[in-house]
Design an enzyme around this catalytic site. Structure first.
Site, PDB file in Angstrom:
ATOM      1  N   TYR A   9       0.833  -1.056   0.001  1.00 42.32           N
ATOM      2  CA  TYR A   9      -0.142   0.070   0.083  1.00 42.32           C
ATOM      3  C   TYR A   9       0.855   1.281   0.042  1.00 42.32           C
ATOM      4  O   TYR A   9       0.642   2.247  -0.880  1.00 42.32           O
ATOM      5  CB  TYR A   9      -1.031  -0.003   1.298  1.00 42.32           C
ATOM      6  CG  TYR A   9      -1.950   1.102   1.209  1.00 42.32           C
ATOM      7  CD1 TYR A   9      -3.103   0.809   0.297  1.00 42.32           C
ATOM      8  CD2 TYR A   9      -2.014   2.235   1.982  1.00 42.32           C
ATOM      9  CE1 TYR A   9      -3.969   1.714   0.095  1.00 42.32           C
ATOM     10  CE2 TYR A   9      -2.801   3.184   1.709  1.00 42.32           C
ATOM     11  CZ  TYR A   9      -3.918   3.131   1.140  1.00 42.32           C
ATOM     12  OH  TYR A   9      -4.894   3.849   0.777  1.00 42.32           O
ATOM     13  N   LYS A  19       0.996   4.080  -3.142  1.00 42.32           N
ATOM     14  CA  LYS A  19       0.801   5.389  -2.789  1.00 42.32           C
ATOM     15  C   LYS A  19       1.825   6.374  -2.985  1.00 42.32           C
ATOM     16  O   LYS A  19       1.668   7.462  -3.324  1.00 42.32           O
ATOM     17  CB  LYS A  19      -0.050   5.548  -1.613  1.00 42.32           C
ATOM     18  CG  LYS A  19      -1.352   4.941  -1.425  1.00 42.32           C
ATOM     19  CD  LYS A  19      -2.218   5.569  -2.252  1.00 42.32           C
ATOM     20  CE  LYS A  19      -3.661   4.908  -1.941  1.00 42.32           C
ATOM     21  NZ  LYS A  19      -4.780   5.743  -2.903  1.00 42.32           N
TER      22      LYS A  19
END
Length: 281
Positions: free
Chosen positions: A145, A149
């Site tokens: 994640y 991002k």
């Protein structure tokens, strides 16, 4: 900063059926924006139409974006909100969970933006990227994640330079909001309760709307003061930020929060071994 009237603006919101996407779409409609959503499953709701779009598939993205722009008669705002999460330790080989997060969070955003670029250039529009505090301040056991991002932020930065001065690009950095995106992490015994503070959904939505409505586009926007402080710390004093995260994680390990989480076993063992050695010294 002064805001512009969004009445009559045309917007596409990805991840439109999720917690963030529904709320963002509703907030923009309340400001007079015509919104078409994109998500895996279509919805025929005339007030909040959602077109079927798999952001990991080139043809699906091209078809859905073309239909959205055609329905709207152009495009002024693109809100790249679609995202998935899940536990992914950096010490494990990248599997399907990792690949999906990169495909959806990073490459899916890239596909949708590229498909919408001609319409945005024509209208001199705006792109809003929904990134994450974890793009700058990482948490352990969530490497995919954070990487996806951080990659999204790098993509936004390059896009901003390429599309200037015709199209502006703003990146929004939420912290943690209670939503189903955390379900798989909690199911793996890696709940972040106590390790990170949750923030209200309303603040995230208000920040996205602010990014869309600002008369002069922001480059980056934190969704609350705490996130802004954490971002400043991570960017300017990264070693201090690391120590803050490690202290919080250490407290969770000592409390036994990850004892039943196989994915955390290595990290827990290393922390406890280091603790025993420290006491022996």
């Amino acid at each position: 900063m002064a805001q512009r009237d969004l009445t009559g603006s045309r917007a596409v919101v990805t991840g439109a059926a999720g917690t963030f996407g529904r709320a963002i779409g509703d907030a923009l409609r309340a400001r007079g924006v015509r919104v078409v959503g994109l998500d895996l499953t279509a919805s025929a709701d005339a007030a909040a139409p959602v077109l079927a779009c798999d952001v990991t598939d080139d043809d699906s993205v091209a078809t859905a974006c073309a239909e959205a722009v055609d329905r709207l008669g152009g495009l002024d705002l693109l809100v790249n909100n679609a995202g998935v999460g899940g536990p992914a330790p950096a010490t494990e080989p990248p599997g399907e969970v990792v690949r999906r997060q990169l495909e959806v969070n990073l490459l899916g955003t890239w596909r949708v933006t590229a498909a919408c670029t001609p319409a945005l250039v024509e209208s001199r529009g705006r792109v809003v990227m929904v990134a994450s505090r974890m793009a700058v301040m990482a948490l352990p056991l969530a490497a995919a994640y954070g990487v996806s991002k951080r990659g999204l932020v790098a993509y936004a930065d390059a896009l901003r330079l390429e599309l200037a001065p015709a199209v502006s690009v703003t990146t929004v950095y939420p912290s943690m909001v209670r939503s189903p995106i955390h379900d798989s992490t909690a199911a793996a015994g890696l709940s972040l309760e106590g390790a990170s503070q949750f923030e209200p959904l309303e603040g995230v939505v208000a920040t996205v709307v602010r990014a869309c409505a600002a008369r002069r586009a922001h480059r980056d926007l934190a969704t609350c003061r705490r996130v802004g402080a954490e971002m400043f710390l991570a960017r300017h004093l990264p070693a201090v930020a690391d120590r803050v995260v490690l202290r919080r994680v250490g407290e969770r390990i000592r409390a036994g929060a990850f004892d039943d989480a196989p994915l955390a076993a290595g990290m827990v063992s290393r922390h406890r071994t280091a603790g025993r050695r420290g006491r022996e010294d």
